[in-house]
Each structure stands twice: as C-alpha cells, then as structure tokens.
Motif scaffolding. Structure first.
Motif, short mmCIF file in Angstrom:
data_model
loop_
_atom_site.label_atom_id
_atom_site.label_comp_id
_atom_site.label_asym_id
_atom_site.label_seq_id
_atom_site.Cartn_x
_atom_site.Cartn_y
_atom_site.Cartn_z
N ASP A 252 44.45 24.36 38.10
CA ASP A 252 43.95 22.98 38.25
C ASP A 252 42.43 22.94 38.12
OD1 ASP A 252 46.48 22.08 38.43
OD2 ASP A 252 46.46 21.66 40.56
N TYR A 253 41.73 22.53 39.19
CA TYR A 253 40.28 22.33 39.12
C TYR A 253 39.52 23.50 39.75
CZ TYR A 253 42.10 17.67 38.32
OH TYR A 253 42.81 16.61 37.83
N ASN A 254 40.17 24.63 39.87
CA ASN A 254 39.61 25.71 40.66
C ASN A 254 38.52 26.52 39.96
OD1 ASN A 254 39.60 27.19 43.09
ND2 ASN A 254 40.77 28.82 42.15
N GLY A 255 38.56 26.59 38.66
CA GLY A 255 37.62 27.46 37.96
C GLY A 255 36.87 26.74 36.88
N GLY A 256 36.20 27.51 36.04
CA GLY A 256 35.42 26.92 34.96
C GLY A 256 34.63 27.96 34.21
N VAL A 257 33.55 27.54 33.62
CA VAL A 257 32.74 28.39 32.75
C VAL A 257 32.22 29.63 33.48
CG1 VAL A 257 30.56 28.51 31.48
CG2 VAL A 257 32.08 26.55 31.18
N ALA A 258 31.82 29.47 34.74
CA ALA A 258 31.20 30.59 35.46
C ALA A 258 32.15 31.78 35.58
CB ALA A 258 30.73 30.13 36.83
N HIS A 259 33.40 31.51 35.95
CA HIS A 259 34.36 32.60 36.05
C HIS A 259 34.82 33.08 34.68
CE1 HIS A 259 34.57 31.74 40.35
NE2 HIS A 259 35.17 32.91 40.47
N ALA A 260 34.97 32.17 33.74
CA ALA A 260 35.34 32.57 32.39
C ALA A 260 34.28 33.50 31.79
CB ALA A 260 35.51 31.34 31.51
N PHE A 262 32.45 35.69 33.43
CA PHE A 262 32.66 37.04 33.97
C PHE A 262 33.86 37.71 33.32
CE2 PHE A 262 35.02 39.77 36.91
CZ PHE A 262 34.08 40.78 37.08
N TYR A 263 35.01 37.04 33.29
CA TYR A 263 36.21 37.67 32.77
C TYR A 263 36.08 37.97 31.29
CZ TYR A 263 38.18 36.39 37.25
OH TYR A 263 38.40 36.27 38.60
N GLY A 264 35.35 37.14 30.56
CA GLY A 264 35.11 37.42 29.16
C GLY A 264 34.29 38.68 28.96
N LEU A 265 33.25 38.86 29.79
CA LEU A 265 32.40 40.03 29.68
C LEU A 265 33.12 41.31 30.10
CD1 LEU A 265 28.96 38.67 30.97
CD2 LEU A 265 29.61 39.16 28.61
N ASN A 267 35.54 42.42 28.86
CA ASN A 267 36.01 43.06 27.64
C ASN A 267 34.99 44.04 27.08
OD1 ASN A 267 38.73 41.72 26.70
ND2 ASN A 267 37.47 40.05 27.54
N LEU A 268 33.80 44.07 27.66
CA LEU A 268 32.82 45.09 27.29
C LEU A 268 33.17 46.37 28.05
CD1 LEU A 268 29.52 42.98 27.54
CD2 LEU A 268 30.74 43.63 25.45
N PRO A 269 33.18 47.51 27.41
CA PRO A 269 33.54 48.77 28.07
C PRO A 269 32.72 49.02 29.33
CG PRO A 269 33.39 49.09 25.70
CD PRO A 269 32.85 47.71 25.98
N GLY A 270 33.41 49.24 30.45
CA GLY A 270 32.74 49.58 31.70
C GLY A 270 32.05 48.44 32.42
N PHE A 271 32.14 47.23 31.88
CA PHE A 271 31.39 46.12 32.48
C PHE A 271 31.84 45.86 33.92
CE2 PHE A 271 30.55 41.70 33.56
CZ PHE A 271 29.22 41.57 33.19
N ASP A 272 33.13 45.77 34.15
CA ASP A 272 33.64 45.46 35.48
C ASP A 272 33.24 46.53 36.50
OD1 ASP A 272 35.28 44.08 37.46
OD2 ASP A 272 36.67 45.75 37.23
N HIS A 277 31.46 41.11 40.68
CA HIS A 277 32.05 39.84 40.25
C HIS A 277 31.15 38.65 40.59
CE1 HIS A 277 35.49 36.90 39.92
NE2 HIS A 277 34.79 36.30 40.86
N GLY A 278 30.79 38.51 41.87
CA GLY A 278 30.04 37.33 42.31
C GLY A 278 28.66 37.21 41.73
N VAL A 279 28.02 38.34 41.45
CA VAL A 279 26.69 38.32 40.87
C VAL A 279 26.73 37.70 39.47
CG1 VAL A 279 24.76 39.75 40.08
CG2 VAL A 279 25.91 40.29 42.22
N VAL A 280 27.71 38.13 38.68
CA VAL A 280 27.84 37.62 37.32
C VAL A 280 28.30 36.16 37.33
CG1 VAL A 280 28.93 37.97 35.07
CG2 VAL A 280 28.35 39.95 36.50
N VAL A 281 29.23 35.84 38.22
CA VAL A 281 29.71 34.46 38.33
C VAL A 281 28.57 33.54 38.75
CG1 VAL A 281 31.20 32.92 39.67
CG2 VAL A 281 32.11 35.05 38.77
#
Length: 358
Positions: A252-260, A262-265, A267-272, A277-281
C-alpha cells in the motif's frame, strides 16, 4: 462496507523490560527457543535467563539464525529439535535475525516475540520479512497477517549497542514519514490508513527533536530519555505505521523511492554487506524529495543529516551516478512504487542523483 482486522503488537520498554516475559508469554506455552544473532544473544542471554528463572518458562536453547535472512536459513532452523519442541520463539537481535524468525514462525505456526538488541529498523514490530538471496542480493518481501505477540525493548542493551545502528535507524525511520505521506497524497483513505499517515509524522519529529542527543547518549552507554524516545520511534512508531498502512499482505502506502533506492543498489556486488540499510534509505529520502520537486524540504533534511552524520550527498553513500543508473531499472520495478501517486522513471532517478552529486 468491508470487514477487516488490524493488529499492532503491544510492547514493554525500559532497563527491566524482560521482567514482563512471564506475564506476556505464559499463555502461549512453557518452552521457548531463543533465535538470534551471536552478539545479540550474548548481550541478552543473562538477562533472559534471569527473567525466566522460577517462572515455569524454560529456554530450550540459544540458536544462531544463520547470519542472513534467507529461506534456506529458515529451513535449517526448522530442522533443529529445539525449534521443533518450542512452544514459542524468542527472536533476539536486529532486523535480519527477527525477520528470519518470522519465516520460521509462520511455517510452524508458532508465536514469536521480539527482543530487539539494537534500534535500527521496525522489523521487531512489522509483519513483513525482507528476504535476501544466498549471494546477498534482495529477493522478496514476505507478508504476514500477524506481527509479534509482544515486543520487549531493553533500553540498557540498546544503549550499549554500537552507535552505528541507532544512526542508521534514524534515517530508516524518518523515511517512513516522507514515503507514507507522499504515497498517500490525494487519496481518500480508510480509517486505518489515515491513522497510519498521521502517526508517520512522529517518525520525523522525534528524530529532529531527540536524534542528535540520543546518538551522544548512545556513545556513553546511557539509557536516557532522548535515547528511549528515538528507540521507540524506530521500533514501535515506524512499525505501527507499517502495519496500519500495509495491512493484510500489501505494501500500500508503506514505501517509496527511498527504499527502492536501497534495494536497487543491493544489485551491486557486496553493497548490502558494506552499507547499513537505514543510512542508504535516509539518503534515498533526499532523492525522493528531489524527484518530488520539494527543494526547500530537501535542503532542510540535508541540514539535519549533517547534524547527525547521515549522508548529505551521493558520494557519501559510496556510489556514483553511473552505478545509480546501472541499478535504476531495478529501482523502478520495486513493489514499493506500486501505489505511488505518479510513475517514477529511470531518468527521474538518475537526474535526481546528478543533482545530489555535488
């Protein structure tokens, strides 16, 4: 009218929070298994054992969750005799440990209780697990109908946890306000969603008022009023907002660009592995406000980020515009954007990243 149920977990907070275990847990059985991170269980073990002594509740074992929230780690836990025999699961640690326990709890239909040892996100309260692939990349969200039966927040343990987790929690939590309020913009909301949107404002206000002091107190290991307010906002307020605006298996209205972002990044090797999480968000909110055309609000948040040491420009996240462009296709496909008030394109994300690359 539609029939629906909304469930938010109760909580106990304070330096003696675990003393309430018997009162809150005894109706669910007599045998518990503790599952969590190694450092988290080391910090909580003596307090947990002291709290259940002479109560009739027995802790069968202390079990490491596996280090990452994956379906495979959850299945491994389900093979353990202590987990099978337990009436309930005590989920101890940070978000990944608690999210793994949720997977085990839903498979075995066992109640779980959250014992956060850090204040970095709302996983102890929310009814969703963020599951990763074996290589550390983001896999999927798994939604549940019910959250934890109770959340026990020992502020003494959190005050003595590494400062970086509270720091990350601040960014992850104020993102809740911006993402929820923008996602719900212009909508005619049901009662539960409207309540969640209104409550989300606390996710920003408490951080501005108490965030900097809470970090200082965390450095000193002091379970102060400021630290307690920030910890409650990260763990409880944000979690309740998540439950209210994302009931019954939907984002629903829980997320948006900020979390997207993080999750998109991821996909970079070793990023996570290398980024909290919270720093990037938290930086992702700047990206969101830039896309949304809220320049003045973006500048205010940049100023706040500087006071607490959160990223204020792209280079402080440790990525380049080119890497953002590479991951942008994953970002625009994120289910956090399904209920957004407008279509977010790859071009919009890259242009916003360029503006913040100063």
């Amino acid at each position: 009218m539609e029939n629906y149920s909304v469930q938010v977990p109760p909580y106990t907070v304070g330096p003696e929070a675990y003393r309430q275990i018997e009162k809150q847990c005894h109706i669910y059985g007599k045998k518990a298994v503790v599952v969590g991170g190694k450092k988290a269980m080391a910090a909580a073990k003596d307090k947990l054992l002291a709290a259940v002594k002479d109560t009739g509740i027995e802790i069968l074992d202390f079990v490491w969750f596996g280090g990452e929230c994956t379906f495979n780690n959850a299945k491994k836990l389900e093979q353990l005799e202590a987990v099978r025999q337990a009436d309930m699961i005590f989920a101890v640690g940070g978000g990944k440990a608690i999210d793994t326990c949720k997977l085990v709890g839903i498979d075995f239909e066992k109640p779980y209780f959250s014992f956060p040892t850090i204040a970095s996100n709302c996983a102890p309260t929310s009814a969703v697990s963020i599951v990763y692939n074996e290589d550390g990349t983001f896999c999927k969200f798994v939604h549940f109908l019910e959250p934890a039966k109770h959340v026990f927040i020992n502020t003494e343990i959190i005050a003595n946890a590494p400062k970086e987790y509270l720091w990350a929690g601040i960014g992850d939590t104020y993102a809740k306000y911006y993402e929820v309020s923008i996602s719900a913009r212009g909508e005619k909301l049901e009662h539960f969603k409207a309540m969640g949107v209104q409550l989300s404002r606390m996710c920003m206000e408490a951080m501005v008022e108490h965030g900097a002091q809470a970090l200082k107190d965390n450095e000193q290991g002091v379970a102060s009023y400021a630290l307690e307010q920030v910890a409650l906002d990260i763990i409880i307020t944000a979690g309740w907002v998540s439950l209210l605006v994302a009931r019954e298996h939907t984002m629903d209205y829980n997320g948006g660009v900020a979390h997207a972002f993080f999750y998109g990044l991821c996909n970079l090797p070793g990023f996570d592995e290398d980024h909290l999480h919270g720093v990037v968000v938290g930086f992702g909110v700047l990206l969101l406000l830039t896309i949304d055309g809220k320049e003045e609000e973006c500048q205010k948040l940049i100023a706040f980020n500087k006071t607490v040491g959160l990223p204020a420009k792209l280079s402080e996240v440790g990525v380049t515009v080119e890497e953002v462009a590479k991951c942008a296709p994953f970002m625009v496909k994120d289910e956090d954007l399904e209920h957004y008030p407008y279509v977010v394109t790859e071009e919009m994300i890259v242009e916003a990243a360029k503006k913040l690359d100063y």
